[in-house]
Design a protein around this motif. Structure first.
Motif, PDB file in Angstrom:
ATOM      1  N   LYS A 331       0.828  -1.200   0.125  1.00  0.00           N
ATOM      2  CA  LYS A 331       0.107  -0.244   0.069  1.00  0.00           C
ATOM      3  C   LYS A 331       0.671   1.199  -0.124  1.00  0.00           C
ATOM      4  N   VAL A 332       1.835   1.343   0.999  1.00  0.00           N
ATOM      5  CA  VAL A 332       2.538   2.665   0.977  1.00  0.00           C
ATOM      6  C   VAL A 332       3.528   2.513   0.016  1.00  0.00           C
ATOM      7  N   VAL A 333       4.115   1.524  -0.905  1.00  0.00           N
ATOM      8  CA  VAL A 333       4.959   1.959  -1.892  1.00  0.00           C
ATOM      9  C   VAL A 333       4.363   2.446  -3.179  1.00  0.00           C
ATOM     10  N   GLU A 334       3.140   1.696  -3.411  1.00  0.00           N
ATOM     11  CA  GLU A 334       2.442   2.123  -4.390  1.00  0.00           C
ATOM     12  C   GLU A 334       1.871   3.629  -4.378  1.00  0.00           C
ATOM     13  N   GLN A 335       1.444   4.092  -2.975  1.00  0.00           N
ATOM     14  CA  GLN A 335       1.184   5.517  -2.979  1.00  0.00           C
ATOM     15  C   GLN A 335       2.380   6.241  -3.193  1.00  0.00           C
ATOM     16  N   MET A 336       3.744   5.872  -2.705  1.00  0.00           N
ATOM     17  CA  MET A 336       4.968   6.879  -2.757  1.00  0.00           C
ATOM     18  C   MET A 336       5.106   6.839  -4.212  1.00  0.00           C
ATOM     19  N   ALA A 337       4.856   5.861  -5.229  1.00  0.00           N
ATOM     20  CA  ALA A 337       5.177   5.971  -6.732  1.00  0.00           C
ATOM     21  C   ALA A 337       4.257   6.735  -7.190  1.00  0.00           C
ATOM     22  N   THR A 338       2.658   6.730  -7.009  1.00  0.00           N
ATOM     23  CA  THR A 338       1.831   7.600  -7.709  1.00  0.00           C
ATOM     24  C   THR A 338       1.954   9.069  -7.084  1.00  0.00           C
ATOM     25  N   GLY A 339       2.607   9.231  -5.954  1.00  0.00           N
ATOM     26  CA  GLY A 339       2.707  10.470  -5.344  1.00  0.00           C
ATOM     27  C   GLY A 339       3.940  11.265  -5.935  1.00  0.00           C
ATOM     28  N   VAL A 340       4.983  10.530  -6.217  1.00  0.00           N
ATOM     29  CA  VAL A 340       6.124  10.915  -6.810  1.00  0.00           C
ATOM     30  C   VAL A 340       5.814  11.258  -8.401  1.00  0.00           C
ATOM     31  N   ARG A 341       4.920  10.584  -9.053  1.00  0.00           N
ATOM     32  CA  ARG A 341       4.808  10.944 -10.346  1.00  0.00           C
ATOM     33  C   ARG A 341       4.081  12.074 -10.665  1.00  0.00           C
ATOM     34  N   SER A 342       3.210  12.303  -9.433  1.00  0.00           N
ATOM     35  CA  SER A 342       2.335  13.490  -9.723  1.00  0.00           C
ATOM     36  C   SER A 342       3.168  14.815  -9.395  1.00  0.00           C
ATOM     37  N   LEU A 343       3.821  14.732  -8.251  1.00  0.00           N
ATOM     38  CA  LEU A 343       4.670  15.561  -7.940  1.00  0.00           C
ATOM     39  C   LEU A 343       5.638  16.051  -8.820  1.00  0.00           C
TER      40      LEU A 343
END
Length: 415
Positions: A331-343
């Protein structure tokens, strides 16, 4: 045609200087059709040089040497070779003039130490060194070729590319050598060998296979030595097709290049970009990507989110996910990936979160547990690995795995 390489210098033997010369020479000679049968590093002494050259001459027709040609007293290769081949040192005006022109404006005058470099064995052919003061010496002795080159890498490489290899190719018929390298990931060497046993038995006799393992990756190098280049290419293509049928899901490259360069080539070709969010890899993925010249065309940037607060407040990872599943989780690593892609407003993102070690593991999540995710317009994909207990290896394998997962995804979408 067989070649031996001799590198000279006490600094090589004590690890003060790493011998990169022989590795580079081996690659270039092999591509030119020569077989390297032995590489020897020796002390800078008369006895060691004399023995090594005589020993090599008893086995092969070509001996290439680097080192021991400087202007100081500890550089004795030239004098030793002169004595070995019953020659004397003579002044070479061409070598002196070339050295004088090279040093013009850099030194006030040619001192005795520099001048001594213009003295060469009378029995050798002098090959000028356009980037250094020590001339290259080519000996023909009893049907053998012995070449002595400076140990400074740029000087050796200049001589090899411009003079030595072309001369050797003109003198010897080497035929054709064709290399094909297939890179595989996430399969142990013994398991791979078992899967490929029948395929290996089908390899024609003139083609050899080598397993070249690195942590988490294996290069399969197919080498064809032949006079029929067209047939060799057909046979190699057939063998590679067979590899895909057996272990295609593990293959990530068909070039002998680091994965970060393979990924960068695809991103550049497609006009796409990538960003990274790294926890356990500590910025290593970004380091690998930016180590490739031209990576600014496709690498947007990254976030090293070591602390949970950074994951939450910079990358947008939910506090609930951190509390419920922990930092090392799908859950966390997937949110990290989507978060940095958006950022970073990137086409793709790679994220890592794991326990690099040597401590910090639990029964549920032992040391070496790493979650890796990639994100893109397709959504997000993640995978869990266990890379063992060695911290440095965990970081490297995690970094490679993240790059490979994205590369494999891109290759699948190209088909």
């Amino acid at each position: 045609m067989q070649v031996e390489i001799i590198t000279i210098g006490n600094e090589l033997l004590i690890g003060q200087v790493i011998d990169t010369n022989s590795a580079w020479m081996g690659q270039q000679l092999n591509q030119a059709g020569f077989d390297i049968t032995r590489i020897t590093s020796i002390q800078d002494t008369r006895e060691a040089i004399t023995f090594a050259v005589k020993d090599a001459m008893s086995r092969v027709d070509i001996i290439l040497m680097t080192g021991g040609l400087g202007p100081t007293k500890d550089d004795i290769t030239k004098e030793t070779l002169a004595a070995l081949f019953n020659s004397k040192l003579v002044f070479n005006k061409y070598a002196y003039d070339a050295m004088k022109n090279l040093l013009k404006g850099r030194v006030k005058g040619i001192n005795k130490q520099n001048e001594s470099q213009a003295y060469v064995p009378e029995s050798c052919e002098v090959i000028m060194n356009p980037v250094g003061t020590a001339p290259v010496m080519w000996f023909d002795e009893n049907g053998k070729v012995i070449v002595s080159m400076p140990g400074v890498p740029v000087e050796m490489k200049t001589a090899m590319e411009n003079e030595i290899i072309p001369r050797l190719q003109k003198r010897y018929d080497t035929g054709h050598i064709i290399h094909k390298t297939i890179q595989v990931f996430n399969i142990p060497e013994a398991v791979l060998a078992e899967k490929l046993e029948e395929w290996e038995n089908s390899i024609p006799g003139y083609i050899t296979l080598a397993y070249l393992p690195n942590p988490g990756k294996i290069r399969l190098r197919l080498t064809a030595k032949t006079d029929n280049e067209n047939q060799a290419n057909k046979d190699l293509s057939s063998l590679i097709k067979g590899l895909y049928e057996i272990v295609g899901e593990h293959i990530f490259g068909e070039e002998d290049l680091p994965v970060q360069q393979l990924l960068g080539n695809v991103l550049k070709k497609n006009g796409q970009t990538v960003s990274v969010a790294e926890s356990c890899t500590g910025g290593n993925i970004g380091h690998l990507l930016t180590g490739i010249p031209g990576s600014s065309a496709y690498f947007k940037g990254g976030v090293i989110a070591y602390e949970n607060a950074i994951k939450e407040h910079v990358l947008g990872v939910s506090n609930d996910a951190l509390e419920q599943f922990g930092a090392v989780s799908k859950k966390v690593v997937e949110q990290m990936a989507t978060g940095v892609r958006s950022l970073m407003n990137a086409d793709f993102a790679i994220a890592t979160s794991g326990i690099a070690g040597p401590d910090g593991g639990t029964d549920e999540k032992p040391v070496g547990t790493v979650w890796i995710a990639i994100a893109g317009a397709f959504g997000v994909k993640s995978e869990c690995f266990n890379f063992g207990k060695i911290r440095a290896r965990n970081i490297q394998r995690s970094s490679d795995a993240g790059l490979i997962l994205l590369l494999q995804h891109l290759k699948k979408t190209e088909v």
